[in-house]
Motif scaffolding. Structure first.
Motif, PDB file in Angstrom:
ATOM      1  N   PHE A 175      14.994  21.475  -3.030  1.00  0.00           N
ATOM      2  CA  PHE A 175      15.828  22.499  -2.394  1.00  0.00           C
ATOM      3  C   PHE A 175      16.835  21.822  -1.463  1.00  0.00           C
ATOM      4  O   PHE A 175      16.463  21.161  -0.498  1.00  0.00           O
ATOM      5  N   ARG A 176      18.123  21.992  -1.824  1.00  0.00           N
ATOM      6  CA  ARG A 176      19.205  21.400  -1.030  1.00  0.00           C
ATOM      7  C   ARG A 176      18.921  19.924  -0.719  1.00  0.00           C
ATOM      8  O   ARG A 176      18.761  19.146  -1.625  1.00  0.00           O
ATOM      9  N   GLN A 177      18.760  19.570   0.568  1.00  0.00           N
ATOM     10  CA  GLN A 177      18.626  18.141   0.869  1.00  0.00           C
ATOM     11  C   GLN A 177      17.170  17.646   0.775  1.00  0.00           C
ATOM     12  O   GLN A 177      16.902  16.502   1.107  1.00  0.00           O
ATOM     13  N   TYR A 178      16.257  18.529   0.330  1.00  0.00           N
ATOM     14  CA  TYR A 178      14.854  18.118   0.201  1.00  0.00           C
ATOM     15  C   TYR A 178      14.607  17.671  -1.247  1.00  0.00           C
ATOM     16  O   TYR A 178      14.506  18.505  -2.145  1.00  0.00           O
ATOM     17  N   ARG A 179      14.514  16.370  -1.470  1.00  0.00           N
ATOM     18  CA  ARG A 179      14.351  15.860  -2.826  1.00  0.00           C
ATOM     19  C   ARG A 179      12.863  15.754  -3.148  1.00  0.00           C
ATOM     20  O   ARG A 179      12.052  15.355  -2.320  1.00  0.00           O
ATOM     21  N   GLY A 180      12.504  16.089  -4.382  1.00  0.00           N
ATOM     22  CA  GLY A 180      11.101  16.013  -4.790  1.00  0.00           C
ATOM     23  C   GLY A 180      10.279  17.084  -4.099  1.00  0.00           C
ATOM     24  O   GLY A 180      10.809  18.105  -3.680  1.00  0.00           O
ATOM     25  N   LYS A 181       8.962  16.824  -4.019  1.00  0.00           N
ATOM     26  CA  LYS A 181       8.082  17.845  -3.437  1.00  0.00           C
ATOM     27  C   LYS A 181       7.751  17.497  -1.989  1.00  0.00           C
ATOM     28  O   LYS A 181       7.343  16.373  -1.699  1.00  0.00           O
ATOM     29  N   ASN A 223       5.734  19.073   1.553  1.00  0.00           N
ATOM     30  CA  ASN A 223       4.855  20.126   2.097  1.00  0.00           C
ATOM     31  C   ASN A 223       4.846  20.093   3.621  1.00  0.00           C
ATOM     32  O   ASN A 223       4.820  19.024   4.216  1.00  0.00           O
ATOM     33  N   LEU A 224       4.838  21.289   4.219  1.00  0.00           N
ATOM     34  CA  LEU A 224       4.633  21.392   5.673  1.00  0.00           C
ATOM     35  C   LEU A 224       3.462  22.348   5.875  1.00  0.00           C
ATOM     36  O   LEU A 224       3.487  23.476   5.358  1.00  0.00           O
ATOM     37  N   GLU A 225       2.441  21.890   6.578  1.00  0.00           N
ATOM     38  CA  GLU A 225       1.275  22.755   6.801  1.00  0.00           C
ATOM     39  C   GLU A 225       1.149  23.076   8.276  1.00  0.00           C
ATOM     40  O   GLU A 225       1.332  22.202   9.126  1.00  0.00           O
ATOM     41  N   PHE A 226       0.822  24.325   8.573  1.00  0.00           N
ATOM     42  CA  PHE A 226       0.729  24.764   9.967  1.00  0.00           C
ATOM     43  C   PHE A 226      -0.680  25.282  10.261  1.00  0.00           C
ATOM     44  O   PHE A 226      -1.220  26.064   9.485  1.00  0.00           O
ATOM     45  N   ASP A 227      -1.243  24.801  11.397  1.00  0.00           N
ATOM     46  CA  ASP A 227      -2.605  25.236  11.769  1.00  0.00           C
ATOM     47  C   ASP A 227      -2.578  26.063  13.052  1.00  0.00           C
ATOM     48  O   ASP A 227      -3.373  25.841  13.951  1.00  0.00           O
ATOM     49  N   THR A 228      -1.656  26.982  13.158  1.00  0.00           N
ATOM     50  CA  THR A 228      -1.577  27.751  14.418  1.00  0.00           C
ATOM     51  C   THR A 228      -2.743  28.728  14.539  1.00  0.00           C
ATOM     52  O   THR A 228      -3.296  29.188  13.537  1.00  0.00           O
ATOM     53  N   SER A 240      13.504  13.506   4.664  1.00  0.00           N
ATOM     54  CA  SER A 240      12.064  13.272   4.608  1.00  0.00           C
ATOM     55  C   SER A 240      11.417  13.987   5.801  1.00  0.00           C
ATOM     56  O   SER A 240      12.057  14.230   6.817  1.00  0.00           O
ATOM     57  N   VAL A 241      10.149  14.333   5.645  1.00  0.00           N
ATOM     58  CA  VAL A 241       9.442  15.060   6.693  1.00  0.00           C
ATOM     59  C   VAL A 241       8.236  14.243   7.128  1.00  0.00           C
ATOM     60  O   VAL A 241       7.427  13.825   6.288  1.00  0.00           O
TER      61      VAL A 241
END
Lengths: 142, 653
Positions: free
Chosen positions: B11-17, B19-24, B649-650
């Motif tokens: 998606f747009r500037q996010y290449r490949g797969k 994931n962002l996970e949130f533990d709120t 990258s994330v």
């Protein structure tokens, strides 16, 4: 109590009645308070003011303004007071109630002109002042 | 409802797969997503809105869907190859949901790139299993309707729009309140009913020349009213423009570096505030006066009737007519039996029977004696009430005169300030004050024109009502139009009820949002003793009163304005009743260091029971801000854009 179902006034007065509740300068303007009691308020004023002036006239071709069943107790007593003052204690008999309501309609029919003039024919002044003055005068004279 | 996972692919500037996970949870409700400008924060925001609603509203991209596919992926694709753009969001909470939107891109043999229509899928959890939804959009909208998502996902930098002076700010506040209230359902119904009413009228009016004449009058009147409506809108816009100009002038005077001059403007603001309060009091008393007159008038004017009737009852009582000494039923029994109590025969005509019959006539009053006693008491009470009316009216009149005198005094003081400003030793201020006066005069003229136009519009509405009644009466003469006429009556009554309902409802919603904004603002603001109240008035103007009861909305610092905006957004969000996460892009974008720390201090308290995802820049997320948010932060991610790979990258931080 045998009373007519509807309170009527002459069709020719309908426009005046509407103007009295639709115009913002009128004390009876529908926007001043919630609820739909305004047309009734106009007619109660009309009845009393015409009674005070001693003017009532039969009419033909009336239209219904409201159903008499919605009249509050105090408003029914007002009609009764006028009835007794006009025809004496006979007004208390149920068979006379119809006559009293008709009498009230006749007063309303002439009184609406008085109310209309007080609201709209007072030049550029505040119509409420006319009512206030009339109230003070009525209290002083009686 | 919380977001527990976001999966991105190309998606747009996010290449490949990625994931962002949130533990709120309730103790740690904040997620920080950090990135410099251009790192991909806004595109992460876009990914969320695209996945849920198919739109990338918060975006500079106006370049079509092709660029939705990551640029380097696009370049690397061989001919006749396929690539997917995919965003998948998992929601946890009471009704878990997975929402996915994907789009297939194809490179043709000639090297052209084509996109397929996107595919939207939603799964919900039922009996421990994920089931696909047959209506993905409806399921997402049930979680958070698209029309109100802007109160959950928003750009911190745009919040300032609510406080723009004049109609612009008020318009935005009014629109926001209308949006969250769902009043559009009533508006659509009103519009529909108006169309139905017009259609019925047209269909009926073809039946006779009289009906056609009335219909023509109605059409002409409607054209006049529509034209007047446009004129009213124009005048309002002009008035709003003048408001802005007046505020600009006042702002120049207020910030002028000569204390004496700036003090004049502060005095003027105080006087304006006093005038507003005095006018409110005056209106209240005037209404009370109207009510007193309308409620008591009939009884005062008929006072003579009460007095006379009471006297009649008293006279009847004094003369013994009331209450009657002999009961009618008893006399009737004697006459029927033919024997008087003295033993005389009264069966046949004679003087004795005649005398007893006379008693019966007197006894008829027994039917009404109780009614007479009741009425006498009622009349007494009413006469007493009526006597005090004049005094009460006099007292209200005295108050009205007092308020009017005070108003005049304040207006004089305002004039004096203006005169002083016209004579100060500064050409700039003299010019600005002159302009301000010119703008005020123009505004006053427009105000008068508007009042006339509105009054004409009201008259038009009354005339339209009369014409409608006339049409109805005329239509009743034709048997075949009886049903149409009844339908028109019903549509007219329904319209009246709906309009009243709408106004009352919006007023309640506005009051509720106003008091909640006030509550949140007082909770969040650091200068707690400085502010007295936040109010959204009937004009949808948001005002902030300080401890001296002056409206200081325009004097708020950027940080304070941001807190006010966040409070307002929170109040709006509350009224929707939806439990969705709140995502704010650049919550402190325009704010300098000190207020930034203050906001960071209050953010953990802000929406403490709601998942709060903050997309922040390095300059926003300073070490002191981080320290203040740490206790409530569940996850932190950093987005980094690599210019060589054209991809973000994330990393967890």
């Amino acid at each position: 109590m045998s009373i007519p179902r509807d309170f009527q006034i002459s069709k020719s007065k309908r426009k005046m009645l509407i103007e009295l509740v639709e115009s913002e300068i009128s004390p009876f303007y529908k926007g001043h308070r919630k609820g739909a009691a305004n047309q009734r308020n106009v007619l109660l004023h009309a009845i009393s003011l015409a009674y005070k002036a001693g003017k009532r006239k039969p009419f033909k071709g009336g239209f219904s303004v409201f159903q008499n069943s919605i009249l509050q107790e105090e408003e029914k007593y007002l009609l009764m007071a006028i009835g007794i003052s006009e025809i004496g204690l006979d007004a208390l008999f149920p068979d006379k109630h119809n006559e009293i309501y008709k009498m009230a309609e006749e007063y309303a029919n002439t009184g609406i002109d008085i109310v209309y003039n007080m609201v709209f024919k007072t030049g550029y002044g505040d119509p409420l002042l006319d009512f206030e003055t009339a109230i003070s005068e009525a209290l002083e004279k009686t | 409802m919380n977001i527990s996972k976001i999966e991105l692919e190309n998606f747009r500037q996010y290449r490949g797969k990625i994931n962002l996970e949130f533990d709120t949870d309730s103790k740690k409700n904040i997620v920080i997503i950090l990135g410099v400008n251009g790192a991909g924060k806004s595109n992460l925001y876009n990914a969320i809105t695209w996945c849920l609603y198919g739109v990338e509203e918060h975006s500079k991209h106006r370049d079509g869907a092709l660029k939705r596919l990551n640029e380097s992926k696009r370049n690397d694709m061989k001919t006749e190859a396929y690539a997917n753009v995919n965003v998948k969001i998992t929601f946890s909470g009471r009704s878990p949901l997975i929402v996915e939107r994907k789009q297939l891109f194809v490179k043709t043999a000639t090297g052209g790139l084509y996109e397929q229509p996107d595919e939207h899928k939603v799964w919900f959890l039922k009996d421990g299993n994920w089931k696909p939804s047959n209506q993905p959009s409806a399921t997402v909208n049930a979680m958070l309707p698209e029309g109100i998502r802007k109160f959950f996902f928003f750009d911190g930098e745009q919040l300032d729009d609510f406080f723009k002076p004049g109609l612009q700010g008020k318009g935005k506040i009014e629109k926001a309140i209308n949006d969250v209230s769902g009043v559009d359902v009533i508006d659509k119904t009103v519009e529909h009913l108006e169309v139905v009413e017009r259609r019925l009228r047209r269909s009926g009016s073809k039946s006779s020349p009289e009906l056609e004449i009335i219909q023509k009058k109605m059409n002409d009147l409607q054209i006049d009213m529509d034209e007047r409506k446009v004129e009213i809108t124009d005048k309002k816009k002009q008035a709003s423009f003048l408001d802005i100009e007046i505020e600009k002038c006042e702002s120049i005077v207020k910030t002028f570096p000569v204390k004496e001059i700036s003090a004049y403007q502060k005095d003027r603001e105080g006087l304006d505030k006093d005038l507003k309060l005095l006018n409110e009091e005056l209106d209240k008393n005037k209404l009370e006066r109207i009510e007193k007159i309308v409620d008591n008038g009939p009884y005062v004017f008929a006072r003579k009737a009460y007095l006379k009737s009471k006297q009649t009852i008293d006279d009847a009582t004094d003369s013994g007519q009331l209450p009657p000494q002999i009961r009618g039923t008893f006399v009737k029994e004697l006459l029927d039996g033919g024997h008087c109590i003295c033993g005389m025969d009264i069966e046949h005509e004679g003087p004795h029977r005649k005398k007893v019959e006379g008693y019966l006539r007197d006894a008829k009053w027994s039917m009404v004696d109780q009614a007479a006693i009741d009425l006498k008491w009622k009349f007494d009470t009413r006469i007493a009430k009526v006597s005090s009316t004049s005094k009460e009216l006099l007292e209200i009149g005295r108050k009205i005169s007092e308020y009017e005198a005070r108003l005049e005094e304040k207006q004089m003081a305002l004039k004096e300030i203006s005169e002083k400003l016209k004579n100060v030793d500064s050409e700039e201020i003299v010019r600005v004050e002159k302009n301000r006066n010119d703008f005020s005069k123009q505004k006053s003229k427009i105000g008068n024109t508007l009042a006339i136009l509105k009054s004409q519009q009201n008259e038009g509405m009354a005339e339209m009502k009369d014409l409608k009644d006339e049409l109805n009466t005329e239509m009743r003469k034709y048997q075949q139009l009886e049903v149409t006429s009844k339908k028109m009556d019903l549509a007219a009554s329904a319209l009246e009820v709906l309009q009243t309902l709408r106004n009352e409802y919006i007023s309640e919603v506005r009051d509720s949002i106003s008091s909640n904004t006030d509550k949140y603002f007082k909770e969040l603001i650091w200068k707690k003793k400085e502010y007295n109240e936040v109010v959204i008035d009937e004009d949808f103007d948001l005002q902030v009163f300080n401890k001296f009861n002056n409206n200081v909305k325009l004097d708020l610092s950027a940080g304070e304005r941001q807190v006010l905006a966040l409070s307002f957004m929170s109040a709006l969000k509350d009224i929707t009743g939806y439990e969705a996460p709140v995502i704010i892009d650049t919550p402190m974008g325009r704010i300098s260091k000190k207020p930034k720390d203050n906001i960071a201090e209050c953010l953990p308290r802000y929406l403490k029971d709601t998942q709060l995802i903050l997309l922040v820049t390095d300059s926003e997320y300073t070490s002191s801000v981080k320290e203040k948010l740490d206790k409530r932060t569940a996850n932190r991610y950093k987005l980094s854009f690599n210019e060589n790979t054209s991809a973000t990258s994330v990393v967890t931080i």
